[in-house]
Design an enzyme around this catalytic site. Structure first.
Site, mmCIF file in Angstrom:
data_model
loop_
_atom_site.group_PDB
_atom_site.id
_atom_site.type_symbol
_atom_site.label_atom_id
_atom_site.label_comp_id
_atom_site.label_asym_id
_atom_site.label_seq_id
_atom_site.Cartn_x
_atom_site.Cartn_y
_atom_site.Cartn_z
ATOM 1 C CB SER A 51 14.213 0.387 -1.305
ATOM 2 O OG SER A 51 13.183 -0.143 -2.216
ATOM 3 C CG ASP A 341 8.097 6.557 -1.795
ATOM 4 O OD1 ASP A 341 7.340 5.721 -1.567
ATOM 5 O OD2 ASP A 341 9.359 6.358 -1.568
ATOM 6 C CG HIS A 344 9.817 2.692 -0.799
ATOM 7 N ND1 HIS A 344 10.022 3.737 -1.535
ATOM 8 C CD2 HIS A 344 10.448 1.639 -1.160
ATOM 9 C CE1 HIS A 344 11.094 3.410 -2.447
ATOM 10 N NE2 HIS A 344 11.226 2.008 -2.091
#
Ligand SMILES: *[C@@H]1O[C@H](CO)[C@@H](O)[C@H](O)[C@H]1NC(C)=O
Ligand SMILES: *[C@@H]1O[C@H](CO)[C@@H](O)[C@H](O)[C@H]1NC(C)=O
Ligand SMILES: *[C@@H]1O[C@H](CO)[C@@H](O)[C@H](O)[C@H]1NC(C)=O
Ligand SMILES: *[C@@H]1O[C@H](CO)[C@@H](O)[C@H](O)[C@H]1NC(C)=O
Length: 377
Positions: A51, A341, A344
């Site tokens: 991610s 978040d 990240h």
């Protein structure tokens, strides 16, 4: 008839994948660029990872990563961020377009590269622990070879119909594959006990060797960041008995495992350099770049690094109710947070980390990304 032609198609695809794709180009040191004064002018980037560099795979193939993600940089959705990721800033630095995921077929153009990175994925191909996403590193490498064989077929077709092309190209020219920069940022989701690390290093090496044998020459490999110093790492530790935080608020035990992974990753990179002397492989210490930012948060204009912009202790960023309404809003000023978040990084943080790394000051050897085709070791 129908099934016979699809067997033929499959046969050709296998032929391309096995013969042309993986062993079509052999690295050749006399082609290695030696003159370090000019930029490399990489024509494309092929990226692999999780991610931290996923620019649309998860969003296209699984769940759409919608608002409030992308709020700071409209028009660039599908990222676990309010805007751009480090890989986006690397593309900017090299003067290349932002990368699309091959899963995202709508309006994508891969002539300047492709991004196979997929959120939640790992190096480890055996277990899908904590993850339902099967696109681990070696699968991403297979996806790359599919794209490569399609690209070779597409350009063959274009050559055969030079005056009246039946299609418009959206895949790289064949020669691009040996001139491109291959970037890798994976391992953050892998288990970090010693046994898992050493198994994963073998797997990592095998996957990277498939790329090298397939003609990749220029590699830019990120180590993994200090998850132990993110809001998630910090809070998880604080909720566990026996948690020990260092003076910066990082989980000491978890930092040690991450550093052990990175040490072994660096060893693996050194071994690959010895095995593939015609390739140019740069190791990039993303851990130290992110760590420097976190421990100096105030100096860089950020708030407490253990606070984050989107999500809270009850709902993760982007969670929605049955009617699709957001359960938690993002902050109004994401540029004040290092963490977007909890896990990240924000666009503002990514921009600073990218600035640290593109000029080579966190690389081994210390070459800027724009010069990562020159062998300096
Ligand atoms: C390497 O490349 C050079 C120049 O393109 C060529 O002349 C030479 O034959 C190649 N060597 C090998 C071993 O492929
Ligand atoms: C993709 O981009 C290339 C280079 O910019 C361009 O030549 C080509 O026409 C584009 N393909 C499509 C399908 O838009
Ligand atoms: C893991 O490996 C490191 C370095 O080889 C060593 O210092 C450490 O004690 C090992 N940890 C365990 C739990 O075996
Ligand atoms: C690289 O960039 C960083 C951040 O902008 C800067 O602090 C550092 O001095 C630069 N290093 C080199 C070698 O140019």
């Amino acid at each position: 008839m129908e099934s016979r032609s699809s067997i033929w198609a499959l046969g050709w695809l296998l032929f391309f994948t096995l013969v042309v794709g993986e062993n079509g180009v052999v690295a050749n040191s006399s082609n290695s660029k030696r003159d370090g004064s000019r930029d490399c002018k990489f024509p494309a980037i092929f990226n692999f990872g999780d991610s931290h560099s996923d620019t649309g795979t998860t969003s296209a193939a699984f769940d759409s990563l919608g608002a409030p993600r992308g709020m700071s940089f409209p028009g660039l959705p599908g990222r676990a961020c309010d805007g751009r990721l480090i890989i986006d800033f690397i593309a900017e630095d090299l003067g290349l377009p932002y990368l699309n995921s091959p899963e995202d077929t709508i309006g994508s153009n891969f002539t300047h590269g492709a991004n196979f990175a997929t959120g939640s994925t790992m190096i480890n191909p055996d277990v899908v622990y904590g993850s339902t996403v099967p696109f681990h590193l070696d699968v991403q490498v297979s996806q790359f070879f599919q794209l490569k064989s399609h690209a070779i077929a597409q350009h063959e077709q274009l050559r055969n119909h030079r005056n009246n092309p039946p299609i418009q190209n959206n895949l790289p020219e064949p020669k691009v594959f040996s001139e491109a920069l291959y970037t890798i940022d994976i391992g953050s989701n892998d288990k970090l006990d010693n046994l898992s690390i050493s198994k994963n290093m073998n797997q990592f090496s095998n996957s990277v060797q498939r790329l090298l044998r397939g003609g990749a020459k220029y590699l830019w490999i990120h180590n993994i960041g200090p998850a132990s110093c993110t809001p998630s790492g910090h809070n998880t530790c604080k909720n566990e008995p026996g948690c020990v935080l260092d003076q910066n608020g990082c989980d000491i035990k978890s930092s040690k495992s991450i550093q052990e992974f990175n040490k072994q990753l660096k060893d693996t990179v050194y071994k690959l350099r010895a095995q593939y002397p015609d390739a140019v492989i740069t190791y990039v210490d993303i851990y130290s770049a992110k760590h420097r930012l976190i421990v100096n948060a105030k100096n860089y204009g950020f708030t407490n690094p253990f606070k984050f912009c989107c999500g809270n202790e009850f709902h993760t960023c982007g969670a929605v109710d049955f009617n699709g309404n957001l359960l938690v809003n993002a902050c109004n000023d994401p540029q004040k947070y290092i963490s977007w978040d909890g896990l990240h990084y924000s666009q503002a943080a990514n921009q600073i980390v990218a600035k640290f790394v593109v000029n080579g000051s966190f690389s081994d050897p210390p070459v800027p990304v724009a010069k990562a085709c020159y062998k300096q070791y």
